[in-house]
Design a protein around this motif. Structure first.
Motif, PDB file in Angstrom:
ATOM      1  N   LYS A  90       0.840  -1.203   0.000  1.00 36.86           N
ATOM      2  CA  LYS A  90       0.000   0.000   0.000  1.00 36.86           C
ATOM      3  C   LYS A  90       0.875   1.253   0.000  1.00 36.86           C
ATOM      4  N   ALA A 138       2.413   1.665  -3.451  1.00 38.69           N
ATOM      5  CA  ALA A 138       1.399   2.182  -4.379  1.00 38.69           C
ATOM      6  C   ALA A 138       1.201   3.683  -4.180  1.00 38.69           C
ATOM      7  N   LEU A 141       4.065   5.325  -5.798  1.00 43.40           N
ATOM      8  CA  LEU A 141       3.879   5.251  -7.255  1.00 43.40           C
ATOM      9  C   LEU A 141       2.861   6.289  -7.718  1.00 43.40           C
ATOM     10  N   ASN A 142       1.845   6.549  -6.917  1.00 51.18           N
ATOM     11  CA  ASN A 142       0.880   7.595  -7.260  1.00 51.18           C
ATOM     12  C   ASN A 142       1.546   8.970  -7.256  1.00 51.18           C
ATOM     13  N   ARG A 171       0.672  -0.442 -12.637  1.00 51.56           N
ATOM     14  CA  ARG A 171       1.357  -1.057 -11.492  1.00 51.56           C
ATOM     15  C   ARG A 171       0.613  -0.736 -10.199  1.00 51.56           C
ATOM     16  N   VAL A 172       0.110   0.487 -10.072  1.00 53.32           N
ATOM     17  CA  VAL A 172      -0.693   0.854  -8.900  1.00 53.32           C
ATOM     18  C   VAL A 172      -1.905  -0.084  -8.809  1.00 53.32           C
ATOM     19  N   GLU A 193      -4.385  -0.873  -5.595  1.00 52.69           N
ATOM     20  CA  GLU A 193      -4.811   0.487  -5.263  1.00 52.69           C
ATOM     21  C   GLU A 193      -5.353   1.185  -6.507  1.00 52.69           C
ATOM     22  N   PRO A 251      -5.081   4.339  -9.148  1.00 56.96           N
ATOM     23  CA  PRO A 251      -4.170   5.395  -9.604  1.00 56.96           C
ATOM     24  C   PRO A 251      -4.841   6.766  -9.584  1.00 56.96           C
ATOM     25  N   THR A 297       7.689  -3.973  -9.272  1.00 57.95           N
ATOM     26  CA  THR A 297       7.911  -2.529  -9.198  1.00 57.95           C
ATOM     27  C   THR A 297       9.390  -2.225  -9.366  1.00 57.95           C
TER      28      THR A 297
END
Length: 159
Positions: free
Chosen positions: A14, A17, A20-21, A70-71, A76, A78, A133
């Motif tokens: 989490k 993610a 990544l966002n 990937r998110v 999760e 994006p 990732t």
């Protein structure tokens, strides 16, 4: 430690993610900068830079999609609004840039910010054994370091 269906620590996933966002928001800003300088570049270097900027925004657009997917893979959602992007952006925003050296400096500064964010994601992904990732971000870093070197060479500057 609770594992998700990917076999990864759910709490760490989490957090990755979320990072990544943040990267996604910054890539969207970078992408829009590239579109702007592609459209607005002027001068003797127009033909070369116009093509190069198109190459870079096409690549950035592909990376935006990879990050968002990937998110989603990590379970999760994006980010997908300009409001979210603006709130999270660390990449400088370029407005009305038409001079070649200003445009290339914007790319250099943007890539430097993206690399910082990517290295943070890479550290967390490595700690979580998140090879998916890790692999994606490692590829991004390799490409962007080369682009950064080339842009600095064009400017006559060192890394």
């Amino acid at each position: 430690m609770a594992l998700n269906s990917l076999g990864l620590d759910a709490k760490k996933t989490k957090e990755i993610a979320g990072d990544l966002n943040d990267l996604l928001a910054n890539f969207q800003t970078y992408y829009q900068n590239l579109r702007g300088i592609h459209w607005n570049i002027k001068g003797k270097n127009f033909f070369d830079l116009h093509v190069k900027f198109e190459e870079l925004y096409t690549d950035a657009n592909m990376k935006v999609d990879l990050i968002a997917e990937r998110v989603l893979t990590l379970g999760e959602t994006p980010l997908h609004t300009f409001d979210d992007y603006i709130k999270k952006a660390k990449v400088p925003v370029g407005k009305n840039i038409s001079k070649d050296s200003d445009a290339v400096h914007l790319i250099v500064n943007s890539l430097a910010e993206l690399l910082k964010l990517e290295r943070q994601v890479l550290d967390k992904a490595g700690d979580a054994s998140d090879e998916g990732t890790n692999s994606m971000i490692s590829d991004f870093i390799t490409e962007q370091e080369k682009t950064l070197w080339m842009m600095n060479a064009w400017l006559g500057e060192s890394i």
